[in-house]
Design an enzyme around this catalytic site. Structure first.
Site, PDB file in Angstrom:
ATOM      1  N   SER A  23       0.366   3.893  10.416  1.00 14.31           N
ATOM      2  CA  SER A  23       0.919   5.009  10.598  1.00 14.31           C
ATOM      3  C   SER A  23       1.784   5.925  11.340  1.00 14.31           C
ATOM      4  O   SER A  23       0.977   6.104  12.191  1.00 14.31           O
ATOM      5  CB  SER A  23       0.202   4.927   8.947  1.00 14.31           C
ATOM      6  OG  SER A  23       0.726   6.654   8.646  1.00 14.31           O
ATOM      7  N   GLY A  67      12.589   1.545   3.141  1.00 11.75           N
ATOM      8  CA  GLY A  67      13.560   1.484   2.351  1.00 11.75           C
ATOM      9  C   GLY A  67      14.640   0.498   2.752  1.00 11.75           C
ATOM     10  O   GLY A  67      14.342  -0.336   3.900  1.00 11.75           O
ATOM     11  N   LYS A  74      -2.058  -4.508  10.202  1.00 14.07           N
ATOM     12  CA  LYS A  74      -0.588  -3.937   9.647  1.00 14.07           C
ATOM     13  C   LYS A  74       0.032  -3.478  10.710  1.00 14.07           C
ATOM     14  O   LYS A  74      -0.709  -2.312  11.644  1.00 14.07           O
ATOM     15  CB  LYS A  74      -0.490  -3.235   8.445  1.00 14.07           C
ATOM     16  CG  LYS A  74       0.485  -3.046   8.185  1.00 14.07           C
ATOM     17  CD  LYS A  74       1.059  -2.554   6.484  1.00 14.07           C
ATOM     18  CE  LYS A  74       2.113  -2.037   6.537  1.00 14.07           C
ATOM     19  NZ  LYS A  74       1.857  -1.030   4.821  1.00 14.07           N
ATOM     20  N   ASN A 116       1.533   8.768  10.504  1.00 10.66           N
ATOM     21  CA  ASN A 116       2.314   9.923   9.887  1.00 10.66           C
ATOM     22  C   ASN A 116       0.332  10.663  10.389  1.00 10.66           C
ATOM     23  O   ASN A 116       0.141  12.071   9.927  1.00 10.66           O
ATOM     24  CB  ASN A 116       2.062  10.096   8.600  1.00 10.66           C
ATOM     25  CG  ASN A 116       3.616   9.911   8.310  1.00 10.66           C
ATOM     26  OD1 ASN A 116       4.128  10.382   9.315  1.00 10.66           O
ATOM     27  ND2 ASN A 116       3.314   9.258   7.810  1.00 10.66           N
ATOM     28  N   THR A 117      -0.959   9.853  11.554  1.00  6.38           N
ATOM     29  CA  THR A 117      -1.707  10.891  11.700  1.00  6.38           C
ATOM     30  C   THR A 117      -1.851  10.820  13.386  1.00  6.38           C
ATOM     31  O   THR A 117      -1.501   9.188  14.292  1.00  6.38           O
ATOM     32  CB  THR A 117      -2.676   9.402  10.572  1.00  6.38           C
ATOM     33  OG1 THR A 117      -3.108  10.178   9.865  1.00  6.38           O
ATOM     34  CG2 THR A 117      -4.512   9.699  11.394  1.00  6.38           C
ATOM     35  N   ASN A 147       5.112  -1.691   8.747  1.00  5.60           N
ATOM     36  CA  ASN A 147       4.541  -0.640   7.981  1.00  5.60           C
ATOM     37  C   ASN A 147       5.995   0.598   8.492  1.00  5.60           C
ATOM     38  O   ASN A 147       7.490   0.102   8.911  1.00  5.60           O
ATOM     39  CB  ASN A 147       4.416   0.572   8.660  1.00  5.60           C
ATOM     40  CG  ASN A 147       2.896   1.909   8.342  1.00  5.60           C
ATOM     41  OD1 ASN A 147       3.713   2.079   7.033  1.00  5.60           O
ATOM     42  ND2 ASN A 147       1.479   0.957   8.467  1.00  5.60           N
ATOM     43  N   ASN A 151       8.597   9.506   4.355  1.00  7.11           N
ATOM     44  CA  ASN A 151       7.220  10.183   3.962  1.00  7.11           C
ATOM     45  C   ASN A 151       6.442  10.318   5.387  1.00  7.11           C
ATOM     46  O   ASN A 151       6.280   9.763   6.281  1.00  7.11           O
ATOM     47  CB  ASN A 151       6.007   9.382   3.104  1.00  7.11           C
ATOM     48  CG  ASN A 151       5.524   8.387   4.244  1.00  7.11           C
ATOM     49  OD1 ASN A 151       3.931   8.835   4.282  1.00  7.11           O
ATOM     50  ND2 ASN A 151       5.623   6.995   4.426  1.00  7.11           N
ATOM     51  N   ARG A 152       5.767  11.184   5.256  1.00  5.36           N
ATOM     52  CA  ARG A 152       4.761  12.003   6.510  1.00  5.36           C
ATOM     53  C   ARG A 152       3.589  12.387   5.431  1.00  5.36           C
ATOM     54  O   ARG A 152       3.152  13.314   5.977  1.00  5.36           O
ATOM     55  CB  ARG A 152       5.001  12.956   6.934  1.00  5.36           C
ATOM     56  CG  ARG A 152       5.767  14.451   6.256  1.00  5.36           C
ATOM     57  CD  ARG A 152       5.824  14.977   7.626  1.00  5.36           C
ATOM     58  NE  ARG A 152       6.426  16.462   6.802  1.00  5.36           N
ATOM     59  CZ  ARG A 152       8.087  16.913   6.642  1.00  5.36           C
ATOM     60  NH1 ARG A 152       9.269  16.023   7.254  1.00  5.36           N
ATOM     61  NH2 ARG A 152       8.413  17.695   6.629  1.00  5.36           N
ATOM     62  N   ASN A 162      -4.575  -0.954   8.873  1.00  6.00           N
ATOM     63  CA  ASN A 162      -3.725  -0.115   8.587  1.00  6.00           C
ATOM     64  C   ASN A 162      -4.153   0.890  10.509  1.00  6.00           C
ATOM     65  O   ASN A 162      -4.221   1.961   9.974  1.00  6.00           O
ATOM     66  CB  ASN A 162      -3.388   1.061   8.024  1.00  6.00           C
ATOM     67  CG  ASN A 162      -2.259   1.703   7.875  1.00  6.00           C
ATOM     68  OD1 ASN A 162      -1.056   1.504   8.890  1.00  6.00           O
ATOM     69  ND2 ASN A 162      -1.393   1.372   7.084  1.00  6.00           N
ATOM     70  N   GLY A 195      -0.167  11.462   5.929  1.00  8.43           N
ATOM     71  CA  GLY A 195      -0.786  11.378   6.234  1.00  8.43           C
ATOM     72  C   GLY A 195      -1.831  10.975   5.553  1.00  8.43           C
ATOM     73  O   GLY A 195      -3.272  11.218   6.033  1.00  8.43           O
ATOM     74  N   PHE A 196      -1.821   9.850   4.888  1.00  9.13           N
ATOM     75  CA  PHE A 196      -3.506   9.216   4.567  1.00  9.13           C
ATOM     76  C   PHE A 196      -3.700  10.226   3.380  1.00  9.13           C
ATOM     77  O   PHE A 196      -5.301  10.751   3.818  1.00  9.13           O
ATOM     78  CB  PHE A 196      -4.284   8.684   5.625  1.00  9.13           C
ATOM     79  CG  PHE A 196      -3.788   7.841   6.282  1.00  9.13           C
ATOM     80  CD1 PHE A 196      -2.951   6.500   6.228  1.00  9.13           C
ATOM     81  CD2 PHE A 196      -4.769   6.849   7.545  1.00  9.13           C
ATOM     82  CE1 PHE A 196      -2.480   5.814   6.821  1.00  9.13           C
ATOM     83  CE2 PHE A 196      -4.292   6.085   8.238  1.00  9.13           C
ATOM     84  CZ  PHE A 196      -3.733   4.915   8.171  1.00  9.13           C
ATOM     85  N   ASP A 236      -0.603   2.742  -4.587  1.00 12.15           N
ATOM     86  CA  ASP A 236      -1.537   3.099  -5.906  1.00 12.15           C
ATOM     87  C   ASP A 236      -2.616   3.650  -4.825  1.00 12.15           C
ATOM     88  O   ASP A 236      -3.580   2.474  -4.426  1.00 12.15           O
ATOM     89  CB  ASP A 236      -2.317   1.938  -6.248  1.00 12.15           C
ATOM     90  CG  ASP A 236      -3.770   2.006  -6.951  1.00 12.15           C
ATOM     91  OD1 ASP A 236      -3.917   3.507  -7.477  1.00 12.15           O
ATOM     92  OD2 ASP A 236      -3.750   0.864  -8.314  1.00 12.15           O
ATOM     93  N   ALA A 276       0.852  -0.965   0.183  1.00 14.93           N
ATOM     94  CA  ALA A 276       0.193  -0.228   0.023  1.00 14.93           C
ATOM     95  C   ALA A 276       0.922   1.267  -0.160  1.00 14.93           C
ATOM     96  O   ALA A 276       1.713   1.307   0.417  1.00 14.93           O
ATOM     97  CB  ALA A 276      -1.053  -0.525   1.562  1.00 14.93           C
ATOM     98  N   GLY A 277       0.404   2.097  -0.806  1.00 12.48           N
ATOM     99  CA  GLY A 277       0.809   3.957  -1.054  1.00 12.48           C
ATOM    100  C   GLY A 277       1.202   3.787  -2.286  1.00 12.48           C
ATOM    101  O   GLY A 277       1.294   5.154  -2.465  1.00 12.48           O
TER     102      GLY A 277
END
Length: 364
Positions: free
Chosen positions: A173, A266, A214, A175-176, A243, A110-111, A170, A113-114, A64, A61-62
């Site tokens: 993350s 990565g 996840k 970032n939320t 994640n 990345n941040r 999920n 944030g959905f 598409d 995920a991320g």
């Protein structure tokens, strides 16, 4: 055809802002002429979550995020594609810039944030491809401003059960704000109880829909004990480990970029995510399969994920640096490992090193 085009396009794409390069890639995939499906060696087939995967290499995920090009991606050789994260209502995510490459480290922060176009837009696209075949999972998340985040997940299960090969919850993350609190025992137990109940409630109309969880690679082992115990008791169908991480391993060469807030993915994530995969595998005790994600940048990395406990693997960040040839490389490496071990199935490779990995010093 893809190989020469990709070699020509990659320098141009890497010169762009990462998010602009990603948007252009999605646009190219939307309008590129359809390719014939890649034929996979039968030894790469995996059955997991009640689904038959033609090969175990998935797109995480991320990529598409809005379910725009799942079929184009499947034709590039992926065994499955996970779209999303999709939220109930549209939301813009965090302000740009919010994606940063660590070129020297082959990592990404990345941040986002959905950022999502919302569930209705994704449902329309997925319903339109309902007869296309292929395994397309849907990664779902709560809106940032949701007063009851568990209710968001329930609504998304109800909405997507009929068009999803599987649904990934999920809660990991970074970032939320506050989202990872849903991994805490009492919150997670309530969430999964409600999600599984929703899945069962719509099953007569939608059919069986596997539910995956996840998790973050930053959990403590005590927290992981709780998470796995709850996932088992609430009868989820599998887990994705894991994640992005909020940690920054020592020795990152892109030290300035590494100071950016957000989740790191990565190559720098590989050691931590693989250790957490093995720790999860020994706790799950074969009750359900695991997807190994985080830092896979070579065929050898994918083999290590299987040996640490994965039944399937997912890629994303490494494609920025290695390109699509990595998918074929991983398949070749897995077949070579089967031949080297004189075994006929990837199932026989899963978890063979898990106990040994958990005995190693903790990755830095």
């Amino acid at each position: 055809m893809i190989g020469p085009f990709e070699r020509l396009a990659r320098p141009f794409l890497q010169a762009l802002d990462p998010e602009d390069a990603h948007a252009l890639t999605i646009r190219i995939l939307k309008f590129a002429p359809p390719l014939g499906a890649v034929r996979d060696d039968k030894r790469l087939a995996v059955r997991a979550f009640g689904l038959n995967f033609p090969n175990p290499v998935g797109l995480a995920a991320g990529f598409d995020k809005h379910a725009e090009v799942p079929d184009a991606l499947l034709r590039l050789g992926f065994g499955f594609v996970e779209v999303g994260t999709i939220t109930p209502k549209p939301q813009p995510g965090n302000p740009r810039p919010r994606v940063f490459r660590l070129e020297a480290d082959r990592g990404v922060i990345n941040r986002l944030g959905f950022n999502s176009l919302g569930a209705d837009a994704a449902l329309k696209r997925l319903a339109a491809r309902a007869g296309a075949g292929g395994i397309v999972g849907i990664n779902v998340g709560a809106n940032k401003d949701a007063p009851d985040r568990a209710a968001d997940y329930v609504a998304l299960i109800e909405k997507f059960a009929s068009v999803a090969s599987y649904v990934t919850v999920n809660v990991s993350s970074p970032n939320t704000p506050g989202l990872r609190a849903l991994q805490e025992a009492s919150a997670l137990d309530d969430l999964l109880a409600r999600v599984v109940d929703a899945r069962e409630r719509v099953a007569p109309q939608a059919g069986p829909t596997p539910v995956l969880l996840k998790i973050a690679p930053d959990l403590s082992l005590a927290e992981l004990d709780d998470v796995v115990g709850i996932a088992r008791s609430r009868r989820v169908d599998g887990m994705i480990v894991g994640n992005t991480t909020v940690s920054r391993p020592p020795g990152l060469r892109d030290a300035r970029v590494a100071q950016q807030a957000g989740g790191l993915s990565g190559q720098p994530l590989f050691a931590l995510s693989t250790r957490m995969l093995a720790e999860t595998y020994v706790r799950v005790e074969g009750v359900f399969p695991l997807i190994g994600a985080g830092g896979i940048g070579s065929g050898a990395d994918a083999v290590k994920k299987f040996r640490a406990g994965a039944s399937l693997v997912q890629l994303y960040s490494a494609l920025v640096f290695r390109g699509l040839r990595l998918v074929a490389e991983i398949k070749s490496a897995l077949l070579a490992e089967l031949a080297r071990q004189a075994i006929g199935s990837l199932n026989d490779l899963t978890g063979v090193d898990a106990a040994a990995v958990t005995a190693e010093p903790w990755p830095q």
